[in-house]
Design a protein around this motif. Structure first.
Motif, mmCIF file in Angstrom:
data_model
loop_
_atom_site.group_PDB
_atom_site.id
_atom_site.type_symbol
_atom_site.label_atom_id
_atom_site.label_comp_id
_atom_site.label_asym_id
_atom_site.label_seq_id
_atom_site.Cartn_x
_atom_site.Cartn_y
_atom_site.Cartn_z
ATOM 1 N N GLY A 74 27.731 30.009 133.415
ATOM 2 C CA GLY A 74 27.004 30.677 132.505
ATOM 3 C C GLY A 74 25.712 31.080 133.286
ATOM 4 N N ARG A 75 25.057 30.313 134.223
ATOM 5 C CA ARG A 75 24.119 30.754 134.760
ATOM 6 C C ARG A 75 24.092 32.054 135.615
ATOM 7 N N LYS A 76 25.198 32.108 136.253
ATOM 8 C CA LYS A 76 25.685 33.244 137.117
ATOM 9 C C LYS A 76 25.940 34.763 136.150
ATOM 10 N N TRP A 77 26.610 34.067 135.106
ATOM 11 C CA TRP A 77 26.626 35.388 133.798
ATOM 12 C C TRP A 77 25.564 35.870 133.534
ATOM 13 N N ASP A 78 24.607 34.715 133.067
ATOM 14 C CA ASP A 78 23.446 35.206 132.355
ATOM 15 C C ASP A 78 22.069 35.983 133.451
ATOM 16 N N ALA A 79 22.417 35.454 134.789
ATOM 17 C CA ALA A 79 21.349 36.150 135.746
ATOM 18 C C ALA A 79 22.066 37.689 135.833
ATOM 19 N N THR A 80 23.190 37.892 136.100
ATOM 20 C CA THR A 80 23.741 39.085 136.135
ATOM 21 C C THR A 80 23.490 39.930 134.845
ATOM 22 N N ALA A 81 23.781 39.614 133.781
ATOM 23 C CA ALA A 81 23.653 40.289 132.506
ATOM 24 C C ALA A 81 22.268 40.717 132.460
ATOM 25 N N ARG A 82 21.188 40.293 132.985
ATOM 26 C CA ARG A 82 19.806 40.359 132.639
ATOM 27 C C ARG A 82 19.199 41.456 133.813
ATOM 28 N N GLN A 83 19.948 41.800 134.816
ATOM 29 C CA GLN A 83 19.606 42.883 135.818
ATOM 30 C C GLN A 83 19.572 44.110 135.479
ATOM 31 N N PRO A 84 18.340 44.577 135.524
ATOM 32 C CA PRO A 84 18.151 46.053 134.968
ATOM 33 C C PRO A 84 18.942 47.182 135.885
ATOM 34 N N HIS A 86 21.966 49.099 137.522
ATOM 35 C CA HIS A 86 23.310 49.295 137.129
ATOM 36 C C HIS A 86 24.115 50.242 138.059
ATOM 37 N N PRO A 87 25.499 50.231 138.295
ATOM 38 C CA PRO A 87 26.214 49.244 137.612
ATOM 39 C C PRO A 87 26.383 48.034 137.924
ATOM 40 N N HIS A 88 26.921 47.092 137.119
ATOM 41 C CA HIS A 88 27.176 45.832 137.305
ATOM 42 C C HIS A 88 28.662 45.688 137.896
ATOM 43 N N TYR A 89 29.043 44.653 138.596
ATOM 44 C CA TYR A 89 30.427 44.599 139.070
ATOM 45 C C TYR A 89 30.928 43.035 138.806
ATOM 46 N N LEU A 90 32.224 43.050 138.643
ATOM 47 C CA LEU A 90 32.982 41.779 138.586
ATOM 48 C C LEU A 90 33.954 41.543 139.625
ATOM 49 N N VAL A 91 33.748 40.519 140.351
ATOM 50 C CA VAL A 91 34.729 40.473 141.435
ATOM 51 C C VAL A 91 35.617 39.043 141.016
ATOM 52 N N GLY A 123 33.672 40.730 132.114
ATOM 53 C CA GLY A 123 33.003 42.047 132.244
ATOM 54 C C GLY A 123 32.269 42.324 131.008
ATOM 55 N N TYR A 124 32.765 42.097 129.777
ATOM 56 C CA TYR A 124 32.038 42.310 128.490
ATOM 57 C C TYR A 124 30.699 41.771 128.375
ATOM 58 N N ALA A 125 30.782 40.386 128.844
ATOM 59 C CA ALA A 125 29.595 39.607 128.577
ATOM 60 C C ALA A 125 28.576 40.182 129.551
ATOM 61 N N THR A 126 28.856 40.347 130.809
ATOM 62 C CA THR A 126 28.025 40.661 131.885
ATOM 63 C C THR A 126 27.715 42.163 132.134
ATOM 64 N N GLY A 127 28.029 43.007 131.132
ATOM 65 C CA GLY A 127 27.855 44.350 131.333
ATOM 66 C C GLY A 127 28.481 45.049 132.685
ATOM 67 N N CYS A 128 29.622 44.505 133.028
ATOM 68 C CA CYS A 128 30.537 45.173 134.015
ATOM 69 C C CYS A 128 31.620 46.100 133.321
ATOM 70 N N LYS A 215 24.976 46.157 144.366
ATOM 71 C CA LYS A 215 24.639 46.120 142.712
ATOM 72 C C LYS A 215 24.824 44.687 142.532
ATOM 73 N N PRO A 216 24.307 44.499 141.141
ATOM 74 C CA PRO A 216 24.468 42.934 140.720
ATOM 75 C C PRO A 216 25.644 42.629 140.392
ATOM 76 N N THR A 217 26.294 41.394 140.991
ATOM 77 C CA THR A 217 27.662 41.079 140.867
ATOM 78 C C THR A 217 28.104 39.793 140.485
ATOM 79 N N VAL A 218 29.070 39.522 139.638
ATOM 80 C CA VAL A 218 29.286 38.346 139.420
ATOM 81 C C VAL A 218 30.706 38.107 140.176
ATOM 82 N N VAL A 219 30.738 36.701 140.861
ATOM 83 C CA VAL A 219 32.147 36.414 141.515
ATOM 84 C C VAL A 219 32.309 35.196 140.936
#
Ligand code: NAI
Ligand code: SF4
Length: 422
Positions: A74-84, A86-91, A123-128, A215-219
């Motif tokens: 959740g901390r990873k997702w929250d940190a990525t979602a807040r990044q201004p 864009h784009p955000h990526y999910l890996v 992807g939906y939660a973190t804006g990817c 770019k901001p990325t959730v792995v």
């Protein structure tokens, strides 16, 4: 090619399971089967909660990463979602290469739509809008089944420009690894996807700020992602009621070695190693040791089998849970040979970018060769010095952990001590 996933799941079809519930019970090619077995209820719930609501549930559930490092998802997702930026990526890291780890293969082969749905929720939660699924090249069946599931989901409007008609876009592209262990390191994956050599980058910056293409990325690991499904369908509180305060939910363990029924087992966090071994039929001979955490992990002795299988419990016992490796070694096994094999592996897989690891893994292997022939205090001291240098000064986890198993075998099992040698 190896037999399909369900052969590696002795519990296949057991309805009390959470993560493996559908493996072996549904046709992995059929989206209709997946939906009939509860598929896509979690994505509907995600849309009802909205992105911030999903992240709140994942935080409250206490989900931590299952790739090995146990960082709060959740901390990873929250940190990525807040990044201004864009784009955000999910890996999704499906490069599963830790020796003795094969749980993600079982999920991808046996329940591929679960990963498609879970990636869509992430992807939906973190804006990817784009997710990469990085699968190791040695998993051809997983690649085929995931490719098929992604194509079917896209054709049914569950991926694409308007997912489920809910006004958000998300799609998945598969990238195949090419046999390098280091390409499972999250920043080496970025280099690999971008077309460069698979070499790790220094952290920080962490991927949540500056990851794929800068770019901001959730792995997230495969197993981590599929845990999001029961969190959303059952609620965070119910999810967190299983396991312990520090390790919530259930865990997939990869049991291998000299054991009666090897395979992937799902048990609640907090079950003991003794209970897991009983489930797998026990060691085939007299138990000598169990390696937890894989090549980068540590050994547990036969008198320590009551260790609770949690991140905090294994740490307190001087080992690690890691990605769920449980390698059982009975007294027919030559432990010094196993250590040498581990050292060869790290020497082979070091990417060579930094000196402590590039040189240290070679020196470690040489010293182990000599010690196997003739135990000597000088070589043991050299091993410790090289091990410390690798741990303290290497860029990435490979070099930092390359001495873990050897150190553990020397200190906890007495390998290379005079009595062990005689
Ligand atoms: P790490 O502890 O450096 O990072 C874990 C995760 O948390 C990463 O995604 C990192 O970006 C994130 N993170 C850490 N601090 C953060 C912060 N302050 N802000 C935002 N994000 C942060 O560990 P690493 O090197 O990524 O993974 C090591 C683990 O990988 C080991 O436990 C090992 O067992 C496991 N491993 C698993 C393999 C497998 O096949 N499953 C293969 C090799 C290693
Ligand atoms: Fe490469 Fe090893 Fe350095 Fe990691 S620690 S960057 S694998 S040389």
């Amino acid at each position: 090619e190896e037999p399909p996933a369900e052969h590696a799941v002795p519990q296949a079809g057991d309805p009390s399971l959470v993560l493996l519930r559908r493996v072996g019970a549904v046709d992995p090619a059929s989206l209709d089967d997946y939906r009939a077995a509860g598929g896509y209820a979690a994505l509907r719930e995600a849309v009802r909660l909205g992105p911030a609501g999903v992240i709140r549930e994942v935080l409250e559930a206490g989900l931590v990463g299952r790739g090995g490092a146990a960082f709060p998802t959740g901390r990873k997702w929250d940190a990525t979602a807040r990044q201004p930026d864009h784009p955000h990526y999910l890996v999704c890291n499906a490069d599963e290469s830790e020796p003795g780890t094969f749980k993600d293969r079982v999920v991808m082969e046996g329940d591929p739509y679960a990963l498609v749905e879970a990636m869509t929720i992430a992807g939906y939660a973190t804006g990817c809008r784009k997710g990469y699924l990085y699968i190791r090249g040695e998993y051809p069946r997983a690649i085929r089944r995931m490719t098929h599931a992604i194509a079917v989901a896209r054709s049914r409007g569950l991926l694409g420009d308007d997912v489920m008609g809910q006004g958000f876009a998300f799609d998945i592209e598969i990238r195949r690894g090419a046999g390098a262990y280091i390409c499972g390191e999250e920043t080496a994956i970025f280099n690999s996807i971008e077309g460069y050599r698979g070499e790790p980058r220094t952290k920080p910056p962490f991927p949540v700020e500056k990851g794929l293409f800068g770019k901001p990325t959730v792995v997230n690991n495969v197993e981590t992602l599929v845990n999001v499904l029961p969190i959303l369908t059952g609620g965070a509180a119910a999810y967190a009621a299983t396991g312990t305060a520090g390790s919530t939910g259930t865990k997939l363990f990869c049991v291998s070695g000299t054991v009666a029924r090897p395979g992937v087992y799902e048990v609640p966090f907090g079950a003991t190693l003794r209970e897991l071994l009983a489930l797998a039929g026990g060691a085939t001979g007299t138990l000598r040791a169990v390696l937890l955490g894989g090549a980068a992990g540590g050994f547990v002795r036969p008198d320590e089998l009551d260790v609770p299988l949690t991140f905090e419990g294994t740490r307190a016992a001087g080992t690690v849970l890691g990605s769920g490796v449980v390698l059982v070694l009975d007294d027919s096994v030559d432990l010094a040979r196993i250590l040498l094999r581990i050292a060869e592996f790290f020497r082979d897989e070091s990417c060579g970018q930094c000196v402590p690891c590039r040189v240290g893994t070679v020196r470690q292997e040489e010293a182990l060769h000599r010690l196997r022939r003739r135990p000597s205090d000088g070589d043991l001291a050299l091993l410790r010095e090289v091990g410390r240098a690798m741990r303290d000064a290497s860029i990435c986890g490979l070099g930092q952990t390359a001495w873990n198993a050897v150190e553990s075998a020397i200190d906890r099992l007495g390998v290379f001590s005079p009595s062990e040698a005689s």
